[in-house]
Design a protein around this motif. Structure first.
Motif, PDB file in Angstrom:
ATOM      1  N   ASN A   1      -2.195   5.626  -2.070  1.00  0.00           N
ATOM      2  CA  ASN A   1      -2.882   4.910  -3.411  1.00  0.00           C
ATOM      3  C   ASN A   1      -1.425   3.614  -3.455  1.00  0.00           C
ATOM      4  OD1 ASN A   1      -5.350   5.398  -2.496  1.00  0.00           O
ATOM      5  ND2 ASN A   1      -5.045   6.526  -4.479  1.00  0.00           N
ATOM      6  N   ASN A   2      -0.096   4.086  -4.081  1.00  0.00           N
ATOM      7  CA  ASN A   2       0.904   3.767  -4.185  1.00  0.00           C
ATOM      8  C   ASN A   2       1.488   2.953  -3.074  1.00  0.00           C
ATOM      9  OD1 ASN A   2       0.699   4.839  -7.009  1.00  0.00           O
ATOM     10  ND2 ASN A   2       2.074   6.713  -6.122  1.00  0.00           N
ATOM     11  N   LEU A   3       1.433   3.127  -1.976  1.00  0.00           N
ATOM     12  CA  LEU A   3       1.862   2.120  -0.722  1.00  0.00           C
ATOM     13  C   LEU A   3       1.115   1.624  -1.066  1.00  0.00           C
ATOM     14  CD1 LEU A   3       3.845   2.370   1.222  1.00  0.00           C
ATOM     15  CD2 LEU A   3       2.285   3.799   2.761  1.00  0.00           C
ATOM     16  N   PHE A   4      -0.179   2.017  -0.744  1.00  0.00           N
ATOM     17  CA  PHE A   4      -1.341   0.188  -0.201  1.00  0.00           C
ATOM     18  C   PHE A   4      -0.795  -0.641  -1.404  1.00  0.00           C
ATOM     19  CE2 PHE A   4      -5.020  -1.871  -0.588  1.00  0.00           C
ATOM     20  CZ  PHE A   4      -5.172  -2.137   1.711  1.00  0.00           C
ATOM     21  N   THR A   5      -1.062  -0.288  -2.632  1.00  0.00           N
ATOM     22  CA  THR A   5      -0.653  -1.541  -4.169  1.00  0.00           C
ATOM     23  C   THR A   5       0.689  -2.345  -3.015  1.00  0.00           C
ATOM     24  OG1 THR A   5      -1.712  -0.454  -5.537  1.00  0.00           O
ATOM     25  CG2 THR A   5      -0.128  -1.634  -5.873  1.00  0.00           C
ATOM     26  N   ALA A   6       1.767  -1.379  -3.072  1.00  0.00           N
ATOM     27  CA  ALA A   6       3.529  -1.939  -2.501  1.00  0.00           C
ATOM     28  C   ALA A   6       3.344  -3.108  -1.820  1.00  0.00           C
ATOM     29  CB  ALA A   6       4.053  -0.340  -2.766  1.00  0.00           C
ATOM     30  N   VAL A   7       2.947  -2.498  -0.691  1.00  0.00           N
ATOM     31  CA  VAL A   7       2.740  -3.332   0.619  1.00  0.00           C
ATOM     32  C   VAL A   7       1.555  -4.375   0.586  1.00  0.00           C
ATOM     33  CG1 VAL A   7       3.263  -1.724   1.860  1.00  0.00           C
ATOM     34  CG2 VAL A   7       0.951  -1.589   2.063  1.00  0.00           C
ATOM     35  N   SER A   8       1.353  -4.568  -0.151  1.00  0.00           N
ATOM     36  CA  SER A   8       0.250  -6.128  -0.809  1.00  0.00           C
ATOM     37  C   SER A   8       0.835  -6.204  -1.707  1.00  0.00           C
ATOM     38  CB  SER A   8      -1.500  -5.224  -1.281  1.00  0.00           C
ATOM     39  OG  SER A   8      -2.330  -4.071  -0.892  1.00  0.00           O
TER      40      SER A   8
ATOM     41  N   SER B   1       8.617  12.528  -8.357  1.00  0.00           N
ATOM     42  CA  SER B   1       9.141  10.943  -8.485  1.00  0.00           C
ATOM     43  C   SER B   1       8.039  10.582  -7.823  1.00  0.00           C
ATOM     44  CB  SER B   1      10.731  10.626  -7.778  1.00  0.00           C
ATOM     45  OG  SER B   1      10.961   9.695  -7.904  1.00  0.00           O
ATOM     46  N   SER B   2       8.110   9.009  -8.272  1.00  0.00           N
ATOM     47  CA  SER B   2       6.986   8.024  -7.746  1.00  0.00           C
ATOM     48  C   SER B   2       7.611   6.674  -7.813  1.00  0.00           C
ATOM     49  CB  SER B   2       5.752   8.260  -8.495  1.00  0.00           C
ATOM     50  OG  SER B   2       5.622   8.017  -9.773  1.00  0.00           O
ATOM     51  N   GLY B   3       9.177   6.780  -7.457  1.00  0.00           N
ATOM     52  CA  GLY B   3       9.907   5.566  -7.543  1.00  0.00           C
ATOM     53  C   GLY B   3       9.685   4.075  -6.035  1.00  0.00           C
ATOM     54  N   GLY B   4       9.857   3.298  -6.460  1.00  0.00           N
ATOM     55  CA  GLY B   4       9.618   2.022  -5.252  1.00  0.00           C
ATOM     56  C   GLY B   4      11.399   2.436  -4.481  1.00  0.00           C
ATOM     57  N   SER B   5      11.647   1.669  -4.230  1.00  0.00           N
ATOM     58  CA  SER B   5      13.070   1.569  -4.002  1.00  0.00           C
ATOM     59  C   SER B   5      14.366   1.827  -3.986  1.00  0.00           C
ATOM     60  CB  SER B   5      13.409  -0.116  -3.547  1.00  0.00           C
ATOM     61  OG  SER B   5      13.157  -0.774  -4.250  1.00  0.00           O
TER      62      SER B   5
ATOM     63  N   ASN C   1      11.363  11.645  -2.215  1.00  0.00           N
ATOM     64  CA  ASN C   1      10.736  11.347  -3.316  1.00  0.00           C
ATOM     65  C   ASN C   1       9.415  12.330  -3.088  1.00  0.00           C
ATOM     66  OD1 ASN C   1      11.804  10.054  -5.416  1.00  0.00           O
ATOM     67  ND2 ASN C   1      11.767   8.200  -3.930  1.00  0.00           N
ATOM     68  N   PHE C   2       9.119  13.774  -3.755  1.00  0.00           N
ATOM     69  CA  PHE C   2       7.814  13.776  -2.822  1.00  0.00           C
ATOM     70  C   PHE C   2       6.620  13.729  -3.956  1.00  0.00           C
ATOM     71  CE2 PHE C   2      10.912  16.886  -1.032  1.00  0.00           C
ATOM     72  CZ  PHE C   2       9.703  17.011  -0.048  1.00  0.00           C
ATOM     73  N   THR C   3       5.121  13.188  -3.479  1.00  0.00           N
ATOM     74  CA  THR C   3       4.000  13.274  -4.339  1.00  0.00           C
ATOM     75  C   THR C   3       2.730  13.831  -4.217  1.00  0.00           C
ATOM     76  OG1 THR C   3       3.032  11.455  -5.580  1.00  0.00           O
ATOM     77  CG2 THR C   3       3.110  10.806  -3.566  1.00  0.00           C
ATOM     78  N   GLU C   4       1.623  13.423  -4.374  1.00  0.00           N
ATOM     79  CA  GLU C   4       0.513  14.066  -4.172  1.00  0.00           C
ATOM     80  C   GLU C   4       0.174  13.245  -3.078  1.00  0.00           C
ATOM     81  OE1 GLU C   4      -4.275  14.541  -2.988  1.00  0.00           O
ATOM     82  OE2 GLU C   4      -2.840  12.901  -4.372  1.00  0.00           O
ATOM     83  N   MET C   5      -0.487  13.456  -1.978  1.00  0.00           N
ATOM     84  CA  MET C   5      -1.279  12.825  -0.843  1.00  0.00           C
ATOM     85  C   MET C   5      -1.659  11.180  -0.775  1.00  0.00           C
ATOM     86  SD  MET C   5      -3.067  12.819   2.590  1.00  0.00           S
ATOM     87  CE  MET C   5      -4.386  13.005   2.263  1.00  0.00           C
ATOM     88  N   GLY C   6      -2.503  11.664  -2.199  1.00  0.00           N
ATOM     89  CA  GLY C   6      -4.112  10.804  -2.563  1.00  0.00           C
ATOM     90  C   GLY C   6      -2.687   9.683  -3.319  1.00  0.00           C
ATOM     91  N   ASP C   7      -1.922   9.683  -4.071  1.00  0.00           N
ATOM     92  CA  ASP C   7      -0.955   8.881  -4.858  1.00  0.00           C
ATOM     93  C   ASP C   7      -0.440   7.976  -4.086  1.00  0.00           C
ATOM     94  OD1 ASP C   7      -2.527   9.805  -7.213  1.00  0.00           O
ATOM     95  OD2 ASP C   7      -1.137  11.243  -7.704  1.00  0.00           O
ATOM     96  N   LEU C   8       0.044   8.876  -2.691  1.00  0.00           N
ATOM     97  CA  LEU C   8       1.393   7.962  -2.073  1.00  0.00           C
ATOM     98  C   LEU C   8       0.761   7.229  -0.944  1.00  0.00           C
ATOM     99  CD1 LEU C   8       4.165   9.571   0.288  1.00  0.00           C
ATOM    100  CD2 LEU C   8       2.400   8.329   1.207  1.00  0.00           C
TER     101      LEU C   8
ATOM    102  N   ILE D   1       2.027   8.613   6.623  1.00  0.00           N
ATOM    103  CA  ILE D   1       1.753   7.739   6.133  1.00  0.00           C
ATOM    104  C   ILE D   1      -0.085   9.015   6.701  1.00  0.00           C
ATOM    105  CG2 ILE D   1      -0.464   6.399   7.022  1.00  0.00           C
ATOM    106  CD1 ILE D   1       2.362   4.739   7.129  1.00  0.00           C
ATOM    107  N   GLU D   2      -0.464   9.693   6.420  1.00  0.00           N
ATOM    108  CA  GLU D   2      -1.285  11.147   6.805  1.00  0.00           C
ATOM    109  C   GLU D   2      -2.390   9.788   8.118  1.00  0.00           C
ATOM    110  OE1 GLU D   2      -3.901  13.844   7.839  1.00  0.00           O
ATOM    111  OE2 GLU D   2      -5.104  11.965   6.710  1.00  0.00           O
ATOM    112  N   VAL D   3      -2.986  11.036   8.810  1.00  0.00           N
ATOM    113  CA  VAL D   3      -3.236  10.452   9.746  1.00  0.00           C
ATOM    114  C   VAL D   3      -4.725   9.654   9.852  1.00  0.00           C
ATOM    115  CG1 VAL D   3      -4.281  12.537  10.529  1.00  0.00           C
ATOM    116  CG2 VAL D   3      -3.947  10.783  12.473  1.00  0.00           C
ATOM    117  N   SER D   4      -5.295  10.083   8.857  1.00  0.00           N
ATOM    118  CA  SER D   4      -6.408   9.485   8.591  1.00  0.00           C
ATOM    119  C   SER D   4      -6.595   7.995   7.627  1.00  0.00           C
ATOM    120  CB  SER D   4      -8.200   9.978   7.271  1.00  0.00           C
ATOM    121  OG  SER D   4      -6.549  10.493   6.104  1.00  0.00           O
ATOM    122  N   GLU D   5      -5.127   7.750   7.335  1.00  0.00           N
ATOM    123  CA  GLU D   5      -4.855   6.498   6.226  1.00  0.00           C
ATOM    124  C   GLU D   5      -3.967   5.789   7.366  1.00  0.00           C
ATOM    125  OE1 GLU D   5      -5.941   6.078   3.653  1.00  0.00           O
ATOM    126  OE2 GLU D   5      -6.015   7.731   2.287  1.00  0.00           O
TER     127      GLU D   5
END
Length: 423
Positions: free
Chosen positions: A74-81, A25-29, A65-72, A92-96
């Protein structure tokens, strides 16, 4: 186990990538405003733990909701922005982490919910990575760390006429020279690669260096510091010697190769246990584990944060604190191989005596703890992922297309500089 505390606590930000899971899944809230939406990546047992929490707290609903790490990310950055579409809870992975700390006003400060009361439950270095520089803001609570080891296929080593038991394999790969010699024997005798993807070999060598892509002022140093280029050149050399395959991590081909035993070794963190078992369920007893050549690096580890958009931050925090408590970290280690960042777990008798029949009854906790003891601190920087992705593109081209390694390096450096100029 006690020895792990002193050394690991000094290993301040030596970390890389966790694995990915099926995109469910890749939905929002979510449509249900009372439901906590939790974004997750990687091989975790968080869906099962969330179900347990809901059973114990029937007034709480959690959607994982599970998704691929990079997509998560990127989607999170877009959402919070945009202040739209962020979940209530997110990994949030440590490198991010550094990238999102730059936008800390878009996240709840977990100190406001009492996070200081559990600070002592976690390794200092792990906790501090998620703090603001003044120590007043906490982005997320810690999950796991990723001490790296060498998983190897006993059947492939046997086919090559090599020893198969860990105490005999370890001396063969105690340094990189021995690792390469072993790789050549395996290839000569079986036609198989030593590793099936450039990324794991490059990451293993890179993470042993005293510095990586950036200095502490976030200045790019890969052209001046010799370490990353050496890791790149060593990897490219083994690719050209037909000792490294071209499969990209997390692809079907990568998973199939793991199941089929079409290569000799996998250089990867503790959390890779879940991916190995998931991709190769019928290979129980065929895999062994030894320490990395020379010493371990630390690859991966995450945090769980609460975006400001959540209108249920108190309920979300209660779940997050429960989820990453030492007791649940022990469960996550047993079920998914997520190595705990809570030192209390290291003293647990069940943890200390953990054996895994899939790996021939080896004491996996002891092996991973020994790996963690050799980890040393490395600064990653907020633009870590940009550099890593471009260098992986370069090595993938070398492996799949036979292109010139130096030309690929030069092109990657130019792409990196161009992207950094736009940050």
């Amino acid at each position: 186990m006690k020895k792990i505390l002193g050394t690991v606590a000094m290993s301040a930000a030596v970390l890389g990538l966790m694995g990915c899971a099926e995109d469910r899944s890749s939905g929002g809230s979510g449509e249900d405003s009372d439901e906590l939406n939790f974004w997750v990546f990687g091989a975790t047992n968080y869906e099962e733990l969330a179900a347990q929490y809901m059973e114990e707290n029937p007034d709480v609903k959690i959607k994982v909701n599970f998704t691929e790490m990079g997509d998560l990310h990127n989607n999170l950055f877009t959402a919070v922005s945009s202040n739209s579409g962020a979940p209530d809870i997110t990994m949030i992975e440590v490198s991010e982490i550094s990238r999102f700390l730059d936008a800390q006003d878009r996240f709840h400060n977990l100190y406001e919910f009492g996070a200081d009361e559990v600070k002592g439950d976690y390794l200092d270095w792990k906790w501090n990575i998620a703090e603001s520089t003044d120590g007043e803001f906490l982005m997320g609570l810690p999950t796991d760390i990723g001490p790296s080891v060498m998983y190897y296929r006993k059947d492939v080593f046997e086919e090559a006429g090599l020893p198969t038991e860990p105490e005999e394999v370890q001396p063969l790969v105690s340094d990189w020279e021995g690792f390469e010699e072993t790789a050549k024997i395996i290839h000569d005798k079986t036609g198989k690669m030593m590793v099936d993807t450039p990324e794991t070999l490059f990451a293993a060598k890179r993470d042993q260096a005293p510095e990586q892509y950036f200095n502490t002022e976030d200045e790019l140093i890969i052209e001046d510091s010799p370490h990353v280029k050496q890791a790149y050149d060593d990897t490219a050399k083994m690719i050209q010697e037909d000792l490294v395959g071209e499969n990209a991590m997390w692809t079907p081909e990568w998973g199939n190769a793991m199941a089929e035993g079409s290569y000799g070794a996998l250089l990867a963190p503790a959390w890779m246990v879940a991916s190995i078992k998931g991709n190769a369920p019928d290979a129980s007893g065929d895999w062994g584990i030894v320490q990395m050549p020379e010493r371990a690096g630390n690859w991966g580890g995450s945090y769980i944060a609460i975006p400001k958009e959540s209108d249920q931050p108190e309920e979300a925090y209660e779940f997050v604190e429960w989820l990453v408590a030492p007791e649940r970290q022990l469960e996550s280690f047993k079920e998914s191989g997520m190595f705990p960042s809570a030192p209390e777990v290291y003293e647990d008798e069940e943890f200390a005596n953990t054996s895994d029949e899939y790996f021939g009854g080896l004491n996996t906790a002891e092996i991973f703890a020994e790996a963690a003891e050799s980890v040393e601190p490395i600064y990653m920087g907020k633009n870590y992922s940009i550099v890593h992705q471009e260098l992986m593109t370069a090595l993938t081209n070398v492996a799949s297309e036979g292109t010139d390694p130096q030309e690929e390096w030069d092109a990657a450096v130019e792409r990196i500089k161009s992207q950094l100029e736009r940050q």
